[in-house]
Structures are given as C-alpha cells and as structure tokens.
Design an enzyme around this catalytic site. Structure first.
Site, PDB file in Angstrom:
ATOM      1  N   LEU A  72      49.555  59.768  -5.819  1.00  0.00           N
ATOM      2  CA  LEU A  72      48.859  59.787  -7.114  1.00  0.00           C
ATOM      3  C   LEU A  72      47.357  59.601  -6.889  1.00  0.00           C
ATOM      4  O   LEU A  72      46.788  58.559  -7.191  1.00  0.00           O
ATOM      5  CB  LEU A  72      49.399  58.698  -8.035  1.00  0.00           C
ATOM      6  CG  LEU A  72      50.643  59.073  -8.818  1.00  0.00           C
ATOM      7  CD1 LEU A  72      51.177  57.872  -9.589  1.00  0.00           C
ATOM      8  CD2 LEU A  72      50.367  60.213  -9.773  1.00  0.00           C
ATOM      9  N   HIS A  73      46.741  60.607  -6.324  1.00  0.00           N
ATOM     10  CA  HIS A  73      45.311  60.592  -6.039  1.00  0.00           C
ATOM     11  C   HIS A  73      44.680  61.837  -6.638  1.00  0.00           C
ATOM     12  O   HIS A  73      45.317  62.880  -6.723  1.00  0.00           O
ATOM     13  CB  HIS A  73      45.061  60.564  -4.529  1.00  0.00           C
ATOM     14  CG  HIS A  73      45.655  59.362  -3.874  1.00  0.00           C
ATOM     15  ND1 HIS A  73      45.121  58.108  -4.002  1.00  0.00           N
ATOM     16  CD2 HIS A  73      46.780  59.216  -3.135  1.00  0.00           C
ATOM     17  CE1 HIS A  73      45.873  57.247  -3.353  1.00  0.00           C
ATOM     18  NE2 HIS A  73      46.897  57.886  -2.815  1.00  0.00           N
TER      19      HIS A  73
END
Length: 93
Positions: free
Chosen positions: A14-15
């Site tokens: 989740l970047h």
C-alpha cells in the site's frame, strides 16, 4: 463491528499508487472504515497519510473494519480491491 482480514494483493504494498487507489475507494463507499496491520492500531482508511504510514507490504495481512450502516457491503468491496490489487472499486462482489 464488521471486519475483514485480507492480504495485500499489490506487489509493492500500500504505497503511492495503490494507496491512492485504496483511499479513493474507501472514500467512495461513503462508509467510515478503518484499516490496520494485523497486529497494529487502526487508522482512517480515507486518509492518504494514515494509509501510507501503515507501511503495509505486498502479501501482508491487513484488517478492514467499520460499525456503520452499510459496512458489510463496503468492506466486501474494499477487501476484493485489496486482495486482487484492482485498479478501481468493484461495483459488487
């Protein structure tokens, strides 16, 4: 409280782009949702800074939760988005 445990399907976690996709999707549900690592404290799923701050890696388990009306459907859709690494929130599950 409704809750879904799911592994992050985006290889990069989740970047940057996946976090942006997730935050937009969480906001689009219209339901207040929290997200947490399996062993961590929950944060607002509609906050880009909070989601980036989790540092969730690809394959890592996260927990989505909400006690609002409509939570079950919203969490199912968000869980599918995360697990499959989709580009947008699915209409239905």
């Amino acid at each position: 409280m409704a809750e879904r445990r799911v592994n992050v399907g985006w290889a990069e976690g989740l970047h940057a782009r996946p976090a942006s996709i997730f935050v937009r999707a969480a906001t689009a549900t219209g339901v207040p949702v929290t997200i947490a690592k399996a062993d961590g404290s929950p944060v607002n799923a509609a906050s880009m800074l909070a989601v980036l701050g989790l540092g969730a890696q690809g394959g890592e388990e996260i927990v989505l939760a909400s006690d609002a009306e409509g939570a079950e459907a919203a969490l199912e859709r968000l869980a599918k988005l995360v697990a499959e690494g989709l580009e947008e929130l699915p209409e239905t599950v």
